[in-house]
Structures are given as C-alpha cells and as structure tokens.
Design an enzyme around this catalytic site. Sequence first.
Site, PDB file in Angstrom:
ATOM      1  CG  LEU A 172     -44.502   9.726  -2.458  1.00 33.63           C
ATOM      2  CD1 LEU A 172     -43.648   9.538  -3.706  1.00 33.63           C
ATOM      3  CD2 LEU A 172     -45.861  10.299  -2.817  1.00 33.63           C
ATOM      4  CG  LEU A 287     -52.949   2.012  16.326  1.00 36.01           C
ATOM      5  CD1 LEU A 287     -54.252   2.442  16.986  1.00 36.01           C
ATOM      6  CD2 LEU A 287     -51.785   2.237  17.294  1.00 36.01           C
ATOM      7  CB  CYS A 297     -39.095   4.603   4.399  1.00 30.67           C
ATOM      8  SG  CYS A 297     -38.944   4.742   2.620  1.00 30.67           S
ATOM      9  NE  ARG A 364     -35.351  -0.955  -1.223  1.00 28.90           N
ATOM     10  CZ  ARG A 364     -35.389   0.302  -1.646  1.00 28.90           C
ATOM     11  NH1 ARG A 364     -34.278   0.952  -1.846  1.00 28.90           N
ATOM     12  NH2 ARG A 364     -36.556   0.892  -1.880  1.00 28.90           N
TER      13      ARG A 364
HETATM   14  C1  UGA Z   1     -43.322   4.958   4.837  1.00 27.23           C
HETATM   15  C2  UGA Z   1     -44.309   6.041   5.277  1.00 27.23           C
HETATM   16  O1  UGA Z   1     -45.562   5.458   5.609  1.00 27.23           O
HETATM   17  C3  UGA Z   1     -44.500   7.070   4.171  1.00 27.23           C
HETATM   18  O2  UGA Z   1     -45.333   8.111   4.620  1.00 27.23           O
HETATM   19  C4  UGA Z   1     -43.125   7.634   3.773  1.00 27.23           C
HETATM   20  O3  UGA Z   1     -43.225   8.557   2.715  1.00 27.23           O
HETATM   21  C5  UGA Z   1     -42.221   6.514   3.330  1.00 27.23           C
HETATM   22  O4  UGA Z   1     -42.103   5.558   4.410  1.00 27.23           O
HETATM   23  C6  UGA Z   1     -40.882   7.106   3.002  1.00 27.23           C
HETATM   24  O5  UGA Z   1     -40.219   7.579   3.910  1.00 27.23           O
HETATM   25  O6  UGA Z   1     -40.553   7.195   1.837  1.00 27.23           O
HETATM   26  P1  UGA Z   1     -43.507   2.786   3.289  1.00 27.23           P
HETATM   27  O7  UGA Z   1     -42.063   2.558   3.567  1.00 27.23           O
HETATM   28  O8  UGA Z   1     -44.021   2.613   1.913  1.00 27.23           O
HETATM   29  O9  UGA Z   1     -43.924   4.263   3.738  1.00 27.23           O
HETATM   30  O10 UGA Z   1     -44.263   1.755   4.216  1.00 27.23           O
HETATM   31  P2  UGA Z   1     -45.456   1.818   5.277  1.00 27.23           P
HETATM   32  O11 UGA Z   1     -46.751   1.700   4.608  1.00 27.23           O
HETATM   33  O12 UGA Z   1     -45.247   2.961   6.188  1.00 27.23           O
HETATM   34  O13 UGA Z   1     -45.173   0.459   6.077  1.00 27.23           O
HETATM   35  C7  UGA Z   1     -43.948   0.287   6.786  1.00 27.23           C
HETATM   36  C8  UGA Z   1     -43.904  -1.020   7.501  1.00 27.23           C
HETATM   37  O14 UGA Z   1     -44.736  -0.987   8.648  1.00 27.23           O
HETATM   38  C9  UGA Z   1     -44.357  -2.244   6.685  1.00 27.23           C
HETATM   39  O15 UGA Z   1     -43.417  -3.283   6.892  1.00 27.23           O
HETATM   40  C10 UGA Z   1     -45.706  -2.598   7.291  1.00 27.23           C
HETATM   41  O16 UGA Z   1     -45.976  -3.964   7.193  1.00 27.23           O
HETATM   42  C11 UGA Z   1     -45.486  -2.179   8.746  1.00 27.23           C
HETATM   43  N1  UGA Z   1     -46.736  -1.877   9.473  1.00 27.23           N
HETATM   44  C12 UGA Z   1     -47.536  -0.857   9.064  1.00 27.23           C
HETATM   45  C13 UGA Z   1     -47.057  -2.614  10.605  1.00 27.23           C
HETATM   46  O17 UGA Z   1     -46.327  -3.543  11.011  1.00 27.23           O
HETATM   47  N2  UGA Z   1     -48.200  -2.292  11.292  1.00 27.23           N
HETATM   48  C14 UGA Z   1     -49.007  -1.283  10.902  1.00 27.23           C
HETATM   49  O18 UGA Z   1     -50.025  -1.041  11.583  1.00 27.23           O
HETATM   50  C15 UGA Z   1     -48.676  -0.558   9.755  1.00 27.23           C
END
Ligand code: UGA
Length: 468
Positions: A172, A287, A297, A364
């Site tokens: 999620l 990307l 997470c 967080r």
């Molecule tokens: C992440 C995973 O995407 C989920 O599949 C997983 O279930 C979840 O962790 C978990 O382990 O519970 P989430 O923590 O909601 O989900 O956040 P993401 O959407 O993955 O984003 C993570 C971070 O990466 C954010 O700070 C976002 O800004 C950053 N990000 C994302 C980038 O810097 N560049 C990108 O291209 C994509």
Amino acid sequence: MRQSAWVLTHVFYDLELRVKISVIGAGYVGLVTGACLAEIGHEVVCTDNDPAKLKILESGGVPIYEPGLDKLLAKARKKNLIRYCSNTAEAVAAGDAIFICVGTPPLPDGATDLSAIDHVARTIATEARSPKLVVEKSTVPARTGQELKRALSVYGRKSSVTFRVASNPEFLREGTAIEDFLHPDRIVVGVEDDTAEAQLREIYRPVLERKFNCPVHSPACPEAPAPAWLVTTINSAELIKHASNSFLALKISYANMVADLAERLGADIEEVMKAVGMDPRIGKHFLNAGLGFGGFCLPKDLQAFVHLAKSSGADFTMLEEAEKINRKRIERFVEKIRKAVWVLRDKQLGVLGLAFKPNTDDIRFAPAMDLVRSLLAEGARVRAYDPEAMEKARTVVPQIEYAKSAYEAAQDSEALLIATEWEEFRKLDWERIRDAMAHPLILDGRNFLSPQKMRELGFEYHCFGRPD
Ligand code: UGA
C-alpha cells in the site's frame, strides 16, 4: 478435508461468505486493511494498544489522514462490519483470521524492532480458544514467520488450539492505500499449507473476482485487471516485501545520481528518464529526481534489508550506497540554496510542503522536514505551508512559522523552496506569489514546476538535473 471444513463453516455461517477477522494495530496499514476487509464484506474487529486512537475511532473520527478512509470506515460502521475494541484478548477471540498490523520500527543499528510482533504473538497464543489463521501484514525480515510460529506454539502449549501462520505483505502506498488494497497488481500469500492458502483466498475472493462496488471510483477501476495470486513460502513472501521496497529505493537513488550527472553535463534529467522509463524492462515509475525518498517505509526497509543481508553473511553494499546517495540529497539542495541566496543566516525562506510525499499528513523521515532542520541549523528564518502535515510538523519542529497558505509562506521571502509536490501547488497564482516575495527565486526540490513557465513569469528558477 480440513480446508473445506473451514470454508464451509463460513459459507453456512453466513451466506455472504463473511469471514470474522481481527486486525491488531490501528495504524496506516491496520486501518486501511480493516476498512477494506469490511468493504469487501468481512466482519472486522480492530484493536490497538493506544486508547486515544481507539477513542477517536469509536467517536467516528480517523486518527490519520488517508484519502477516502473516513468514508470507508463510516460505511463499515453503519453496516456493523467494523468495531473497535481495546481489549486485545477480546479482539483475538473475535476473529478466525488475525491480521497483525503492528509497528516494526527500526532499531538504532538498522535492525527491525520485532517486540510488538512478539507481544501480539504471546497474546494470541494465550488468549485463543479456537483455531486461528495468524497473518503477518506488518513488514518484517525474512524468517520472522518461523519465530512467530515458534512463539505461538511455546506460549500456546497449554491450550490445544491450532495456529496457522501466513505472510501477506502489503504494498500500500500512503495516499492511494485504499485503491492499492482493492485493486492490487498482486496479492502475495506466504503459507505453510494448502489450508492457509484456501483461507486467505476466501478472504480475498471479492478482490480476486472483483466482486464489490469500488468505493474509490478511479477511472482505472473498471479496466483494472484482476490481481495475480502468488502463493509462496513464508520466507519468500517476507523477502518479496523487502526486495520490492529496496528496489524502489534503488531506482530513486539511481535517478538522483543521473540527475547530478545531467546537471554537470548540461543534459535534462526529465528528458533522459522519460526515455529510459519507456523501456518496459525498466518502467517509468520511481525515476523522479529530487530531494529523495522518505516516509516510514522505504528508508527503514532499506536499512532493515541491509542489516538482514549483513547478518546472513551477504554483501549488499549496493543498497548502502543507495542509502548514502539519498542522505546527501538534502545537503545538495542546501548547497543550491546557498548558491542562489548566499548566506542563509537571518534570511526569510518559504517552504512549500512538509509531508514526505503528497496526499498524506505523514512527516516521518520526510525529506522536507530534514530540509527545514538544515535551514534552521544555518540560522535561516523559515515559514512553511503544507495542506495536511502542519499539525504534525508543529509538534516536532515548533521553532518555525506555519503559514495559513502558500501565499503567506511566500510573503517577503528571499526564496521559495518546493519540498513536496502537492498537486494544488501547481494551480497557485504564481504571479501573486512572485509579487509577494522579496526576491522571485524558486528552488524546486521535486522538479515539479515547468522551468520555462516559471522563467517566463519572471522567476529565477533552479531544480535538480535540468539546465539552469
Ligand atoms: C512504499 C511503497 O511504495 C509501497 O509499495 C509499500 O507498501 C509501502 O512503502 C510500505 O512498505 O508500506 P510509501 O511509503 O507510501 O509506499 O511511499 P512511496 O510512494 O513509495 O514514496 C516513497 C518516497 O519516495 C517519497 O518520499 C517520494 O517522494 C519518494 N519518491 C518516489 C521519489 O523521490 N522519486 C520517485 O520517483 C518516487
């Protein structure tokens, strides 16, 4: 035989194939899981060791911000499909399947703190009076299932209750968690036998057969293909979760390294990654270069995976590098700010976005919060705005000013920093912002705005990996 007996109990108990489910832990994962399991027709009891949280839920509130969750919980309550209970023993008794959704935070050395899982295991073992399917939903290192199984048998030795353990990792994303639960691309079930698989299949049948009226109504819903049902060992299921999140982190750090290179070589990271991501072997997601990844997470799972690899004698320095690259993003951004603003001491800076990503109030391990702390350490005066995260941010960083709007954050500032790419920022009246600022300077930490448009509007604009 045993398998069909379990299933049949439910068929005859309730013609709607309703399964009685206990969800232990009412955080992001637990509440979304509980609300969605009720949405697809099951009878859910949710418990948590934080009485304040349960009080909010009992009074019809939601202790976290997740789009659509309030409606789903209200609907489930109206249909009597969800209830909250502070007594864990009572919650354990209520479910035939128990989803463990408690926190698994990082320890100082990067290992996972599994004490909450252990505590829940002991409670289940001592309180259960009927067979239970115990499902790990929380993210845990591989082999936790084995320990869970052992704890259940050790602490439950006085009763003759049968426990089955399964791992069912969640994928999620905060902000789209409900859609992700109801329209997953895959459902992974790590099981020890066919019975556990059949029980989980029964629970997920409406999602697998898409037999529910989707409450999210995203345009993708009707066309979304049915999810893949992946049956694995418990160890593999646990590993799948860590391997997935760590790979996502690797992708982001890779894009950030290429962005730094693009900047030095006069290329445009957006053009580069668009083309790179068109290769289906690579994929276009994750990307985006910028301030890097945060949240509860990706950073902790990456650390936990590194720790797991080390403790099993495997060399995973590649992941350590990804982590190092991510940690340096804030430093890189502050360098850019210094280059554009010069001395930061006593300078008024506006910050847009505090949440770790848009559509959540979660701060967080948010890169935006690290940025604010770095600016404060340099003596800058910070005025920040976030559509949802300010209440939480105020409790951990009270020494900055919190603005009522993006315009107020920009007022009289020497630079406006974009730290989280909330869609609503795109629609701001940028001319008004330009006129309110002491100096029309934007540093876009998320490569979110159009450089051309901003420059046409008269802003000095800097970002990551795109030519100045
Ligand atoms: C992440 C995973 O995407 C989920 O599949 C997983 O279930 C979840 O962790 C978990 O382990 O519970 P989430 O923590 O909601 O989900 O956040 P993401 O959407 O993955 O984003 C993570 C971070 O990466 C954010 O700070 C976002 O800004 C950053 N990000 C994302 C980038 O810097 N560049 C990108 O291209 C994509």
